[in-house]
Design an enzyme around this catalytic site. Structure first.
Site, PDB file in Angstrom:
ATOM      1  N   SER A  41      -0.962   6.310   7.964  1.00  0.00           N
ATOM      2  CA  SER A  41      -1.561   5.272   8.815  1.00  0.00           C
ATOM      3  C   SER A  41      -0.894   3.949   8.453  1.00  0.00           C
ATOM      4  O   SER A  41      -1.519   3.001   8.002  1.00  0.00           O
ATOM      5  CB  SER A  41      -3.077   5.202   8.582  1.00  0.00           C
ATOM      6  OG  SER A  41      -3.367   4.895   7.243  1.00  0.00           O
ATOM      7  N   HIS A 151      -5.585  11.585   8.195  1.00  0.00           N
ATOM      8  CA  HIS A 151      -5.347  12.356   6.970  1.00  0.00           C
ATOM      9  C   HIS A 151      -5.966  13.744   7.000  1.00  0.00           C
ATOM     10  O   HIS A 151      -5.884  14.496   6.034  1.00  0.00           O
ATOM     11  CB  HIS A 151      -5.875  11.600   5.741  1.00  0.00           C
ATOM     12  CG  HIS A 151      -5.161  10.312   5.497  1.00  0.00           C
ATOM     13  ND1 HIS A 151      -5.616   9.349   4.627  1.00  0.00           N
ATOM     14  CD2 HIS A 151      -3.999   9.822   6.015  1.00  0.00           C
ATOM     15  CE1 HIS A 151      -4.782   8.322   4.624  1.00  0.00           C
ATOM     16  NE2 HIS A 151      -3.799   8.587   5.459  1.00  0.00           N
ATOM     17  N   GLU A 160     -11.383   7.287   5.363  1.00  0.00           N
ATOM     18  CA  GLU A 160     -11.697   7.607   3.962  1.00  0.00           C
ATOM     19  C   GLU A 160     -13.148   7.310   3.628  1.00  0.00           C
ATOM     20  O   GLU A 160     -13.641   6.207   3.896  1.00  0.00           O
ATOM     21  CB  GLU A 160     -10.785   6.786   3.037  1.00  0.00           C
ATOM     22  CG  GLU A 160      -9.317   7.101   3.282  1.00  0.00           C
ATOM     23  CD  GLU A 160      -8.367   6.126   2.602  1.00  0.00           C
ATOM     24  OE1 GLU A 160      -8.785   5.442   1.656  1.00  0.00           O
ATOM     25  OE2 GLU A 160      -7.210   6.065   3.051  1.00  0.00           O
ATOM     26  N   GLU A 203      -5.308  13.479   1.024  1.00  0.00           N
ATOM     27  CA  GLU A 203      -5.564  12.818  -0.260  1.00  0.00           C
ATOM     28  C   GLU A 203      -6.484  13.636  -1.157  1.00  0.00           C
ATOM     29  O   GLU A 203      -7.074  13.108  -2.097  1.00  0.00           O
ATOM     30  CB  GLU A 203      -6.108  11.410  -0.018  1.00  0.00           C
ATOM     31  CG  GLU A 203      -5.097  10.546   0.731  1.00  0.00           C
ATOM     32  CD  GLU A 203      -5.479   9.081   0.829  1.00  0.00           C
ATOM     33  OE1 GLU A 203      -6.618   8.722   0.473  1.00  0.00           O
ATOM     34  OE2 GLU A 203      -4.619   8.299   1.280  1.00  0.00           O
ATOM     35  N   ASP A 240     -12.680   3.351   4.033  1.00  0.00           N
ATOM     36  CA  ASP A 240     -11.506   2.740   4.665  1.00  0.00           C
ATOM     37  C   ASP A 240     -11.510   3.226   6.098  1.00  0.00           C
ATOM     38  O   ASP A 240     -11.231   4.411   6.356  1.00  0.00           O
ATOM     39  CB  ASP A 240     -10.213   3.158   3.955  1.00  0.00           C
ATOM     40  CG  ASP A 240      -8.974   2.581   4.653  1.00  0.00           C
ATOM     41  OD1 ASP A 240      -9.151   1.745   5.582  1.00  0.00           O
ATOM     42  OD2 ASP A 240      -7.850   2.952   4.272  1.00  0.00           O
ATOM     43  N   GLU A 281     -12.857  -1.261   4.077  1.00  0.00           N
ATOM     44  CA  GLU A 281     -11.431  -1.607   4.238  1.00  0.00           C
ATOM     45  C   GLU A 281     -11.019  -1.465   5.700  1.00  0.00           C
ATOM     46  O   GLU A 281     -11.484  -0.559   6.396  1.00  0.00           O
ATOM     47  CB  GLU A 281     -10.616  -0.649   3.349  1.00  0.00           C
ATOM     48  CG  GLU A 281      -9.111  -0.852   3.416  1.00  0.00           C
ATOM     49  CD  GLU A 281      -8.387   0.172   2.540  1.00  0.00           C
ATOM     50  OE1 GLU A 281      -8.973   0.667   1.560  1.00  0.00           O
ATOM     51  OE2 GLU A 281      -7.225   0.485   2.855  1.00  0.00           O
ATOM     52  N   ASP A 308      -5.902  -4.213   4.289  1.00  0.00           N
ATOM     53  CA  ASP A 308      -4.763  -3.331   3.998  1.00  0.00           C
ATOM     54  C   ASP A 308      -3.710  -3.522   5.085  1.00  0.00           C
ATOM     55  O   ASP A 308      -2.773  -4.313   4.924  1.00  0.00           O
ATOM     56  CB  ASP A 308      -5.269  -1.880   3.917  1.00  0.00           C
ATOM     57  CG  ASP A 308      -4.144  -0.855   3.843  1.00  0.00           C
ATOM     58  OD1 ASP A 308      -2.988  -1.239   3.612  1.00  0.00           O
ATOM     59  OD2 ASP A 308      -4.411   0.356   4.028  1.00  0.00           O
ATOM     60  N   LYS A 333      -0.287  -2.290  -2.044  1.00  0.00           N
ATOM     61  CA  LYS A 333       0.559  -1.090  -2.026  1.00  0.00           C
ATOM     62  C   LYS A 333       2.002  -1.548  -2.214  1.00  0.00           C
ATOM     63  O   LYS A 333       2.536  -2.276  -1.370  1.00  0.00           O
ATOM     64  CB  LYS A 333       0.444  -0.388  -0.670  1.00  0.00           C
ATOM     65  CG  LYS A 333      -0.889   0.298  -0.394  1.00  0.00           C
ATOM     66  CD  LYS A 333      -0.977   0.656   1.093  1.00  0.00           C
ATOM     67  CE  LYS A 333      -2.079   1.651   1.405  1.00  0.00           C
ATOM     68  NZ  LYS A 333      -2.316   1.753   2.870  1.00  0.00           N
ATOM     69  N   HIS A 361      -2.535   3.862  -3.876  1.00  0.00           N
ATOM     70  CA  HIS A 361      -1.532   4.882  -3.578  1.00  0.00           C
ATOM     71  C   HIS A 361      -1.244   4.891  -2.078  1.00  0.00           C
ATOM     72  O   HIS A 361      -1.781   4.070  -1.335  1.00  0.00           O
ATOM     73  CB  HIS A 361      -2.069   6.255  -4.005  1.00  0.00           C
ATOM     74  CG  HIS A 361      -3.257   6.690  -3.178  1.00  0.00           C
ATOM     75  ND1 HIS A 361      -3.732   7.984  -3.132  1.00  0.00           N
ATOM     76  CD2 HIS A 361      -4.082   5.993  -2.346  1.00  0.00           C
ATOM     77  CE1 HIS A 361      -4.759   8.067  -2.324  1.00  0.00           C
ATOM     78  NE2 HIS A 361      -5.008   6.884  -1.829  1.00  0.00           N
ATOM     79  N   ARG A 362      -0.435   5.857  -1.615  1.00  0.00           N
ATOM     80  CA  ARG A 362      -0.268   6.158  -0.198  1.00  0.00           C
ATOM     81  C   ARG A 362      -0.749   7.579   0.037  1.00  0.00           C
ATOM     82  O   ARG A 362      -0.888   8.357  -0.904  1.00  0.00           O
ATOM     83  CB  ARG A 362       1.204   6.050   0.242  1.00  0.00           C
ATOM     84  CG  ARG A 362       1.845   4.718   0.075  1.00  0.00           C
ATOM     85  CD  ARG A 362       1.088   3.565   0.692  1.00  0.00           C
ATOM     86  NE  ARG A 362       0.800   3.659   2.114  1.00  0.00           N
ATOM     87  CZ  ARG A 362       1.303   2.875   3.055  1.00  0.00           C
ATOM     88  NH1 ARG A 362       2.163   1.937   2.714  1.00  0.00           N
ATOM     89  NH2 ARG A 362       0.944   2.988   4.326  1.00  0.00           N
ATOM     90  N   SER A 363      -0.949   7.926   1.316  1.00  0.00           N
ATOM     91  CA  SER A 363      -1.392   9.303   1.588  1.00  0.00           C
ATOM     92  C   SER A 363      -0.279  10.306   1.256  1.00  0.00           C
ATOM     93  O   SER A 363      -0.544  11.428   0.847  1.00  0.00           O
ATOM     94  CB  SER A 363      -1.862   9.442   3.031  1.00  0.00           C
ATOM     95  OG  SER A 363      -0.875   8.962   3.922  1.00  0.00           O
ATOM     96  N   LYS A 384      -7.379   2.750  -5.919  1.00  0.00           N
ATOM     97  CA  LYS A 384      -7.692   3.771  -4.927  1.00  0.00           C
ATOM     98  C   LYS A 384      -6.560   4.784  -4.982  1.00  0.00           C
ATOM     99  O   LYS A 384      -5.427   4.463  -4.624  1.00  0.00           O
ATOM    100  CB  LYS A 384      -7.765   3.089  -3.556  1.00  0.00           C
ATOM    101  CG  LYS A 384      -8.162   4.006  -2.441  1.00  0.00           C
ATOM    102  CD  LYS A 384      -8.320   3.244  -1.140  1.00  0.00           C
ATOM    103  CE  LYS A 384      -7.083   3.395  -0.290  1.00  0.00           C
ATOM    104  NZ  LYS A 384      -7.324   3.153   1.153  1.00  0.00           N
TER     105      LYS A 384
HETATM  106  P1  PGA Z   1      -1.729   5.607   4.282  1.00  0.00           P
HETATM  107  O1  PGA Z   1      -3.288   5.539   4.010  1.00  0.00           O
HETATM  108  O2  PGA Z   1      -1.045   5.731   2.996  1.00  0.00           O
HETATM  109  O3  PGA Z   1      -1.601   6.813   5.172  1.00  0.00           O
HETATM  110  O4  PGA Z   1      -1.374   4.320   5.001  1.00  0.00           O
HETATM  111  C1  PGA Z   1      -3.858   4.829   2.949  1.00  0.00           C
HETATM  112  C2  PGA Z   1      -4.660   3.670   3.441  1.00  0.00           C
HETATM  113  O5  PGA Z   1      -4.738   3.394   4.654  1.00  0.00           O
HETATM  114  O6  PGA Z   1      -5.225   2.951   2.620  1.00  0.00           O
HETATM  115 ZN    ZN Z   2      -6.177   1.589   4.249  1.00  0.00          ZN
END
Ligand code: PGA
Ligand code: ZN
Length: 418
Positions: A41, A151, A160, A203, A240, A281, A308, A333, A361-363, A384
């Site tokens: 995302s 996800h 999330e 995740e 999130d 978030e 984010d 991130k 982190h990332r997904s 997170k």
């Molecule tokens: P992403 O998701 O790593 O797929 O962007 C994580 C988030 O949105 O926080």
């Molecule tokens: Zn996010």
């Protein structure tokens, strides 16, 4: 001062099985590896993740980024002294010369940037957190135990649903609670929806056939109680929404409805009234600073409103969000901005602007635990990094266990500072 003797990039796989950049670097007999994560995302304003877009790996190959490291960045950096992260990162930023790293790719630059940090720690015989800060805390984990949105393959629009074990004296006890609740949740979901409800998303959280946001949060409260913990006092909840993903044609498509901004504000208020929700978030579309500000006015004094996709770890966008009073927490991130120095600058800005920080982190993740050290070094309130399951997620939690043990009496858990 030791110098960078070797830099070499290669293509490896991330946790979703997609190619990503790994950078190997060497100095004084020390060899380090850094691997770059990748989102699903992804925010529209993130720095460029350079992909080959050819017939390998369905277009997702990263050989161009690998070549940029090996043929353009490495020749410039080899022989440079490992004196300062900032100076070495700046050489790469100058080489690229664009705001969003569209020449070399953020994945190329970040891989080298993280490897440099590991080398600098390695040659001093130190851990990474020790060279990034001089005063440390252990962050509160936001454990993503129900996966929705992009996800997972279910109907939940919100991406999330997280448990937040803050009411503990140590990170270790908090993580134990997180794991026990995860397993209680697994049993509850199996009982209620059948075995296929505990298949997991990107995740490591479960992806049950639940379609209403409130029902997912209700399951989490039951799981907390089932595991013997007390909701709100010991373990709270966070979401999130990643709302850009379900915002189409001026409406938010969620919970079987097509909602306006006002209806979304009402939904968040109802959820915060009914559940021990302490963090929301990306509640609105990534360009809608105004609606974020409305939510801040409504509940910014009580809970974390986390930016984010809105801010993408970019100081210019964070400044804009601060001026608009659009959030009070940054999701940080490293690959959104593409260098460690810029990520650290984003964290500094948050400190000056009185914002909290969630290191994330990332997904699409990897076995690289770098962000655990980063969270400790910048004294991030929270981290997170997914469910307490799957090795690319537990790599970070396990590194935090190691650091807490190493700090001994000096270890301070952020939950105790609340
Ligand atoms: P992403 O998701 O790593 O797929 O962007 C994580 C988030 O949105 O926080
Ligand atoms: Zn996010």
């Amino acid at each position: 001062m030791p110098t960078i003797e070797r830099i070499h990039a290669r293509e490896v796989l991330d946790s979703r099985g997609n190619p990503t950049v790994e950078v190997e670097a060497e100095s004084m007999g020390r060899i380090v590896y850094a691997i770059v994560p990748s989102g699903a995302s992804t925010g529209e304003h993130e720095a460029l993740e350079l992909r080959d877009r050819d017939d390998r790996f369905h277009g997702k190959g990263v050989l161009k980024a690998v070549r940029n490291v090996n043929e353009i960045i490495a020749p410039k950096l080899i022989g440079e002294e490992l004196d300062s992260q900032e100076r070495l990162d700046q050489i790469m930023l100058d080489l690229d010369g664009t705001e969003l790293k569209t020449n070399l790719g953020a994945n190329a630059i970040l891989g080298v940037s993280l490897a440099i940090s590991k080398l600098r720690a390695g040659i001093q015989g130190k851990w990474i957190y020790e060279i990034l800060g001089d005063d440390y805390t252990l962050p509160v984990p936001l454990l993503n135990v129900i996966n929705g949105g992009k996800h997972a393959g279910g109907k939940l629009a919100i991406q999330e649903f997280m448990i937040v074990p803050h009411g503990f004296d140590t990170f270790k006890e908090a993580l134990r609670a997180g794991s026990e609740i995860y397993h209680s949740l697994k049993s509850l979901l199996k009982k209620k929806y059948g075995v296929s409800a505990v298949n997991v998303g990107d995740e490591g959280g479960f992806a049950p056939p639940i379609d209403k946001s409130a029902d997912a949060l209700r399951m989490l409260v039951s799981a907390i109680e089932e595991a013997g913990y007390s909701p709100a006092e010991q373990v709270s909840l966070a979401i999130d929404a990643a709302a850009s993903e379900f915002y189409h044609d001026g409406r938010y498509h969620i919970d079987d409805k097509q909602m306006t901004v006002q209806q979304m504000l009402d939904l968040y208020s109802e959820l915060a009234d009914e559940f021990p929700l302490i963090s929301i978030e990306d509640p609105f579309d990534e360009n809608d600073f105004t609606s974020f500000s409305k939510l801040m006015k409504l509940m910014g004094k009580k809970i974390a409103i986390v930016a984010d996709d809105l801010t993408v770890t970019n100081v210019n966008r964070i400044k804009q969000a601060m001026e608009a009073e659009a959030a009070n927490y940054l999701l940080l991130k490293v690959n959104q901005i593409g260098s460690l120095t810029e990520a650290l600058n984003a964290a500094d800005l948050c400190r000056r602007g009185n914002w909290g920080v969630v290191v994330s982190h990332r997904s699409g993740e990897t076995e690289d635990p770098f962000i655990a050290d980063l969270a400790v070094a910048i004294k991030a309130e929270r981290i997170k990094t997914g469910a307490p399951a799957r090795s690319e997620r537990t790599a970070k939690y396990n590194q935090l266990l190691r650091i807490e043990e190493r700090l001994g009496d000096k270890a301070v858990y952020q939950g105790t500072l609340l």
